[in-house]
Scaffold this active site. Structure first.
Site, PDB file in Angstrom:
ATOM      1  N   CYS B   4       1.546 -38.802 -94.597  1.00  0.00           N
ATOM      2  CA  CYS B   4       0.128 -38.488 -95.077  1.00  0.00           C
ATOM      3  C   CYS B   4      -0.356 -37.161 -94.656  1.00  0.00           C
ATOM      4  O   CYS B   4      -0.702 -37.106 -93.484  1.00  0.00           O
ATOM      5  CB  CYS B   4      -0.752 -39.578 -94.845  1.00  0.00           C
ATOM      6  SG  CYS B   4      -2.450 -39.295 -95.286  1.00  0.00           S
ATOM      7  N   LYS B  31       1.029 -53.208 -96.100  1.00  0.00           N
ATOM      8  CA  LYS B  31       0.201 -52.694 -95.091  1.00  0.00           C
ATOM      9  C   LYS B  31       0.149 -53.769 -94.007  1.00  0.00           C
ATOM     10  O   LYS B  31      -0.030 -55.133 -94.333  1.00  0.00           O
ATOM     11  CB  LYS B  31      -1.361 -52.460 -95.537  1.00  0.00           C
ATOM     12  CG  LYS B  31      -1.541 -51.050 -95.786  1.00  0.00           C
ATOM     13  CD  LYS B  31      -2.917 -50.644 -96.402  1.00  0.00           C
ATOM     14  CE  LYS B  31      -2.969 -49.465 -97.313  1.00  0.00           C
ATOM     15  NZ  LYS B  31      -3.945 -49.617 -98.120  1.00  0.00           N
ATOM     16  N   VAL B  44      -5.618 -44.409 -94.623  1.00  0.00           N
ATOM     17  CA  VAL B  44      -5.310 -43.605 -93.397  1.00  0.00           C
ATOM     18  C   VAL B  44      -5.892 -42.233 -93.507  1.00  0.00           C
ATOM     19  O   VAL B  44      -6.053 -41.848 -94.595  1.00  0.00           O
ATOM     20  CB  VAL B  44      -3.828 -43.662 -93.148  1.00  0.00           C
ATOM     21  CG1 VAL B  44      -3.163 -45.076 -92.672  1.00  0.00           C
ATOM     22  CG2 VAL B  44      -3.094 -42.909 -94.372  1.00  0.00           C
ATOM     23  N   GLU B  60     -11.623 -41.211 -92.329  1.00  0.00           N
ATOM     24  CA  GLU B  60     -12.163 -40.034 -93.015  1.00  0.00           C
ATOM     25  C   GLU B  60     -11.734 -38.872 -92.286  1.00  0.00           C
ATOM     26  O   GLU B  60     -12.257 -38.586 -91.327  1.00  0.00           O
ATOM     27  CB  GLU B  60     -13.720 -39.756 -93.564  1.00  0.00           C
ATOM     28  CG  GLU B  60     -14.051 -40.995 -94.619  1.00  0.00           C
ATOM     29  CD  GLU B  60     -13.433 -40.965 -96.038  1.00  0.00           C
ATOM     30  OE1 GLU B  60     -12.727 -40.190 -96.135  1.00  0.00           O
ATOM     31  OE2 GLU B  60     -13.573 -42.133 -96.526  1.00  0.00           O
ATOM     32  N   SER B  61     -10.715 -38.094 -92.875  1.00  0.00           N
ATOM     33  CA  SER B  61     -10.092 -37.080 -91.919  1.00  0.00           C
ATOM     34  C   SER B  61     -10.971 -36.011 -91.709  1.00  0.00           C
ATOM     35  O   SER B  61     -11.068 -35.364 -90.408  1.00  0.00           O
ATOM     36  CB  SER B  61      -8.730 -36.563 -92.451  1.00  0.00           C
ATOM     37  OG  SER B  61      -9.307 -35.939 -93.971  1.00  0.00           O
TER      38      SER B  61
END
Lengths: 222, 222
Positions: B4, B31, B44, B60-61
């Site tokens: 990802c 999952k 993710v 939230e990256s």
């Protein structure tokens, strides 16, 4: 665009902080040529910083909001605590499923999924629960803050559902009691009052939009 | 999830800042039950702060990244200037059209639009032009910074297009000369090296995904 909830977010912050500004509303369907010089993807809102060197323009409501909060820190709207700030931003992100569920109904789309309002309520449960968990009248605590302002524009629009849906939809007090109290409180906020449009006007705008000719100007009919 | 790009963003920042951490990879299709306790929407990455009271989890990256940058400021990755920070965040947002254009091709989707790569290149032009405008080897200047790290995961994946597309697609040096130099530079960064997977592995993963059974574990076959 006077009916755009994302633009309203920025107007709320400008008003809440008392930042002098000048608004130019555009027609989102028939966009003026010059607009892409300010917002390359044509999105609203865009905020040009006319008192800054080279007069740069910012886009994206949350990015603009955070910029304004740092630049005009007299009235802090984001938490100063790093973790609380991150958690508030995550909560604001959690509003996206609320918006995407309710959007087709709010915009009177005849092909809105039949379970749209059910999904909307499930997404909104998160906010009712979060208000309960925080145990305060506002998401920010005893006074209004960033989460309150960022989600407000949609709460201003929800009452239009009573006018536009067949079942005269309203948020049920037994399920959304805290949010309804919160809505009442927030509606009395001064900045909120300055940008407010009533439910009938929102309903009229959405009807005009559904008919293929959005009447942006009805906001100014007074 | 090891493949990802959004998770990789956070891994890059953790490695760049030397923050001790423990990674748990999950199967995004199947999952684990427990995952929704950490990431309610199942997205993710999620980062649990095990040394903070009540061990909260962030998602939230970009929100995680900004939190880490404020919490571990020894090596600052976001600009400290408020305006420059806002402009860098807007630039990171401008990468979304690049991603959405290239995604169907990158994931070997047989029904990818025929103009996907054309749209991808048009969206990517913005970044080539921005590097030219900034006149520095990195988007952040003379050293690597937040824009560089946030867009990197996709540049790591682009070379897999040479292996998976019929026309053996590559970024053309005459159009993306600065970005190709930038990619060479960034690929030598230590944190980037730590999270790197090669083009063949990305291509193999996408092929397995297209066949309906994503082989997440091939990242660990070494």
């Amino acid at each position: 665009m006077r009916f755009c909830p994302f633009s309203q977010r920025v107007h709320l912050i400008l008003d809440a902080k008392g930042i002098p500004h000048h608004k130019i509303y555009i027609d989102l369907i028939d966009k003026p040529e010059w607009y892409k010089d300010y917002s390359p993807l044509g999105k609203v809102p865009a905020l040009q910083l006319t008192s800054v060197k080279e007069q740069p323009t910012l886009v994206e409501s949350l990015i603009i909001t955070e910029y304004l909060d740092e630049q005009y820190p007299e009235l802090r709207l984001f938490p100063t605590d790093t973790l609380q700030k991150a958690q508030d931003k995550i909560l604001i992100e959690r509003f996206a499923p609320v918006v995407s569920a309710v959007y087709p109904v709010l915009t009177c789309n005849p092909s809105a999924p039949t379970d749209a309002l059910t999904n909307f309520e499930t997404a909104l449960d998160v906010f009712e629960q979060e208000l309960a968990r925080r145990g305060s009248p506002y998401f920010a605590g005893q006074t209004i803050g960033i989460v309150d302002y960022m989600i407000w524009p949609w709460f201003e629009r929800f009452p239009s559902l009573k006018l536009t849906t067949e079942q005269k939809y309203e948020l049920k007090p037994e399920r959304f009691g805290l949010l309804l109290k919160w809505r009442e409180l927030v509606s009395q906020n001064e900045a909120v009052g300055k940008t407010a449009l009533d439910a009938q006007l929102h309903a009229d705008f959405q009807s005009s939009k559904r008919l293929g000719k959005p009447q942006y100007d009805i906001a100014f009919r007074a």
